[in-house]
Design a protein around this motif. Structure first.
Motif, PDB file in Angstrom:
ATOM      1  N   TRP A 162      -1.061  -0.768  22.848  1.00 32.91           N
ATOM      2  CA  TRP A 162      -1.941  -0.635  24.022  1.00 32.91           C
ATOM      3  C   TRP A 162      -2.015   0.832  24.403  1.00 32.91           C
ATOM      4  O   TRP A 162      -1.230   1.329  25.193  1.00 32.91           O
ATOM      5  N   SER A 204      -5.325  -2.933  15.407  1.00 32.82           N
ATOM      6  CA  SER A 204      -4.551  -4.110  15.008  1.00 32.82           C
ATOM      7  C   SER A 204      -4.888  -4.564  13.587  1.00 32.82           C
ATOM      8  O   SER A 204      -4.095  -5.246  12.942  1.00 32.82           O
ATOM      9  N   ARG A 251      -2.435  -4.046  10.602  1.00 31.36           N
ATOM     10  CA  ARG A 251      -1.272  -4.933  10.419  1.00 31.36           C
ATOM     11  C   ARG A 251      -1.623  -6.170   9.597  1.00 31.36           C
ATOM     12  O   ARG A 251      -0.755  -6.800   9.007  1.00 31.36           O
ATOM     13  N   SER A 310     -10.928  -4.686  24.203  1.00 28.86           N
ATOM     14  CA  SER A 310      -9.592  -4.099  24.317  1.00 28.86           C
ATOM     15  C   SER A 310      -9.626  -2.574  24.179  1.00 28.86           C
ATOM     16  O   SER A 310      -8.889  -1.881  24.886  1.00 28.86           O
ATOM     17  N   ALA A 369      -5.370  -9.398  24.785  1.00 28.35           N
ATOM     18  CA  ALA A 369      -6.481  -9.027  25.667  1.00 28.35           C
ATOM     19  C   ALA A 369      -7.438 -10.210  25.784  1.00 28.35           C
ATOM     20  O   ALA A 369      -8.568 -10.176  25.291  1.00 28.35           O
TER      21      ALA A 369
END
Ligand code: DP6
Length: 327
Positions: free
Chosen positions: A24, A143, A146, A191, A283
């Motif tokens: 974040w 993200s 990942r 987000s 989010a």
């Protein structure tokens, strides 16, 4: 000029991931570099499949999502392709299909950009090991990097680039995730935008970042030791800290609804009864309950019976992004 694939077309699939230590905040918005590391679970029952076809004669990029033309995401998709191949690349026809609601806090951008980068680089005949593809995807959505790795994944954020590794394979510690869907419509604030607002306006933002390394260390050790209670403590706390940063923005970013709180209370009640389960929330308003396999049926039944919960989705831990056979 890149060594284009013969038919300039490729297919890939990726699974979304959900973070237990959250990403974040951005160190550099230009290259979308995260301000701190994160730790996530790659899911197995949700997926996004992506087809990418470049054509020299095409005049425009097009995107369809689940068979319907989509202009909302097209700009981000085109920017990702430009980043990979340069702005003078041929235009692309991109098709995305997901088996879960998109842009609703279910981490659809992680699977979408992972699958997009995998398919687009193959269609363009470009090589690349997992880490370089993950870094390319992370430049479009943090993200997504990942989702190139299986199981439980750690991302570390350096000054110029990210690094990633699998902390535990999908079968090493087979955690289960029960997602309580409380709303399936798209969220009002993306987000990326909410993170930038957090950095600019939340008085908690700096403290949040300062404590991320400690949370990451605690979570990594808990995973390595397979210490569920310690992982539960650090993950719930990290999630609540992230949402506290959002709530203290100007204007505030509040993703939760009444059913989100009900589902959290269900998880807390189960924990008081000795059930190994904890929650995390991204989010969006969905509650993700992480539990040990033996507790999964009970957790799913109790969350399914919680007021306001529309659907529960059960998942194990899954694999990293991969190519699909060409037709
Ligand atoms: C709350 O990866 O969607 O899910 O890099 O701007 O695309 P961008 O952000 P994104 O952010 C994910 C935020 C989160 C936490 C997490 O997944 O770590």
């Amino acid at each position: 000029m890149t060594p284009w694939n013969e038919n300039m077309r490729a297919y890939a699939v990726a699974q979304p991931n959900i973070a237990l230590v959250k990403y974040w905040g951005k160190r550099d918005t230009g290259i979308n570099l995260p301000a701190a590391g994160s730790l996530s679970l790659t899911l197995d029952s949700l997926w996004t499949k992506m087809s990418v076809e470049f054509a020299d004669e095409a005049e425009f990029d097009t995107l369809s999502v689940n068979g319907v033309p989509n202009s909302t995401m097209l700009e981000r998709v085109a920017a990702c392709l430009d980043r990979l191949l340069g702005a003078s690349r041929p235009k692309a026809t991109v098709g995305s299909e997901s088996n879960f609601p998109i842009a609703a806090g279910l981490a659809s951008s992680s699977s979408a950009f992972a699958a997009l980068v995998m398919a687009a680089t193959r269609a363009a005949g470009l090589g690349g090991d997992t880490l370089s593809l993950a870094r390319l995807a992370g430049a479009s959505s943090g993200s997504a990097a990942r989702s190139f790795y299986e199981g439980i994944v750690e991302l570390t954020a350096g000054d110029r680039e990210i690094d990633l590794h699998c902390v535990a394979g999908a079968s090493e510690w087979p955690l289960r995730i029960v997602i309580a869907v409380t709303e399936s419509g798209p969220k009002a604030t993306g987000s990326g935008e909410a993170m930038i607002r957090s950095a600019a306006t939340s008085p908690f933002y700096r403290t949040w970042l300062e404590r991320q390394d400690a949370d990451l260390d605690a979570a990594r050790t808990a995973v390595t030791d397979q210490d569920f209670d310690r992982l539960a403590d650090v993950a719930e706390r990290n999630c609540l800290k992230m949402h506290s940063v959002m709530w203290t923005c100007r204007p505030p970013v509040v993703y939760w609804n009444g059913a989100t709180l009900n589902a959290m209370e269900t998880v807390r009640a189960l924990r008081r009864e000795g059930v190994p389960v904890f929650f995390t929330i991204d989010a969006g308003p969905q509650v993700k309950a992480v539990c040990l396999p033996a507790a999964c049926d009970k957790v799913a039944a109790r969350l399914g019976a919680t007021e306001g919960v529309r659907q529960v989705i059960v998942s194990g831990l899954g694999s990293g992004a991969r190519l699909l056979d060409q037709d």
